[in-house]
Design an enzyme around this catalytic site. Structure first.
Site, PDB file in Angstrom:
ATOM      1  N   HIS A  32       6.936 -25.518 -51.971  1.00 47.40           N
ATOM      2  CA  HIS A  32       7.660 -24.907 -53.105  1.00 47.40           C
ATOM      3  C   HIS A  32       6.680 -24.161 -54.008  1.00 47.40           C
ATOM      4  CE1 HIS A  32      11.481 -27.035 -52.208  1.00 47.40           C
ATOM      5  NE2 HIS A  32      10.668 -27.982 -51.771  1.00 47.40           N
ATOM      6  N   TYR A 302       3.601 -36.326 -56.249  1.00 39.92           N
ATOM      7  CA  TYR A 302       3.508 -35.295 -57.283  1.00 39.92           C
ATOM      8  C   TYR A 302       2.249 -35.473 -58.122  1.00 39.92           C
ATOM      9  CZ  TYR A 302       8.359 -34.180 -56.194  1.00 39.92           C
ATOM     10  OH  TYR A 302       9.509 -33.819 -55.551  1.00 39.92           O
TER      11      TYR A 302
END
Length: 313
Positions: A32, A302
């Protein structure tokens, strides 16, 4: 918050394998990577209060930060490439905290566990000698993991949206929602575009500008906000809430939770790309995690990814 069910070493290997597949793009996400950050407002629907006591579902206007993105790890990828698109929304709550929803243009996920996801990524790695993936590696993996093959089939039915504002986006994971009276249920989020869906074939999309999705969004926003409705699909008896590959039957009830208005592209979108972290485990009172092992591993992933991005590595 529950601890990740996968060892941190597995999560770290997932991130490193993603970085290898993406190539060298210092300062960007390993997946992404190409995105656009926007500002908007969300207002909960009246019936949302019957589902959850969460602050952003009580009917008042809540400022939001929104990110549309291509799932590819190359920040310069052509917008016409067939791949998953994503919509991430960060709700800025009255108490100064945030809650996030992450959703993709394809329902579900290819695999059920972090270990299986790592194996799927490794199957795509190039051979050190040839520089190309082993021709039988991915087909062999798909043959042993039919859910991954089904995911790819769903992707190819809607490979390229004509607009970020004309795609539906589906949160992979189930969450537990608790109302003010203490009643609880499980559900999955779905964002539905008010303008309806519109998709392109890869051949048609390839003839457009490399950044046509950003340009189309900019043009669309000049005529007014881009609107999505947030629906919650309720789990039925026996529906798995810990298996991200298992889609629930389409006849499960849907409850409208609210309306999102995307109003403008952030003037600091490029800088926002670097600093923002959207994490589906970032919740607020009235919404709780399920036992989905992929969901429980995401926060660690993350964190590792942000550490690389913030250091420009």
């Amino acid at each position: 918050m529950s601890e990740p069910t996968a060892p941190r070493t597995v999560v770290a290997e997932i991130v490193e394998t993603m970085r290898t597949l993406a190539g060298s793009h210092p300062g960007y996400r390993p997946v992404h990577a190409k995105g656009i950050v926007c500002a908007g407002t969300f207002r909960g629907a009246p019936q949302a209060r019957d589902v959850s006591r969460a602050a952003h579902l009580q009917g008042q206007a809540v400022p939001t930060v929104i990110r549309f993105a291509n799932s590819n790890g190359n920040p310069d990828v052509h917008d016409g490439l067939a791949s998953v698109r994503s919509l991430a929304v960060k709700f800025q709550l009255p108490d100064g905290k945030n809650a996030d929803i992450l959703a993709n243009s394809v329902e579900g996920f290819p695999v059920r566990t972090p270990e299986e996801f790592l194996a799927f990524l490794r199957a795509q790695l190039p051979d050190p000698v040839t520089g190309q993936p082993a021709p039988d590696a991915v087909p062999r993996f798909l043959g042993n993991h039919p859910a991954a093959g089904a995911f790819i089939e769903r992707l190819m039915k809607k490979p390229v949206p004509a607009s970020y504002g004309q795609a539906s986006y589906h949160a992979e994971h189930a969450f537990r929602f608790t109302a003010a009276d203490g009643t609880s249920l499980f559900g999955r989020y779905h964002w539905v575009p008010e303008a309806g869906e519109a998709y392109l074939s890869p051949d048609e999309a390839s003839t457009r500008n490399v950044n046509f999705l950003r340009e189309e969004l900019e043009s669309r926003l000049r005529n007014g906000p881009v609107v999505f409705h947030l629906l919650l699909q309720l789990a039925g008896e026996g529906d798995p809430t810990d298996d991200v590959t298992a889609l629930w039957p389409a006849d499960r009830p849907l409850v409208e939770l609210g309306r999102l208005e995307v109003s403008a592209i952030s003037p600091t979108s490029a800088a926002d790309e670097r600093r923002l972290v959207f994490d589906p485990t970032n919740l607020t009172d009235g919404i709780d995690l399920s036992e989905d092992p992929i969901l429980l591993a995401r926060s660690s992933a993350y964190s590792i990814s942000y550490d690389h991005r913030s250091k420009g590595t």
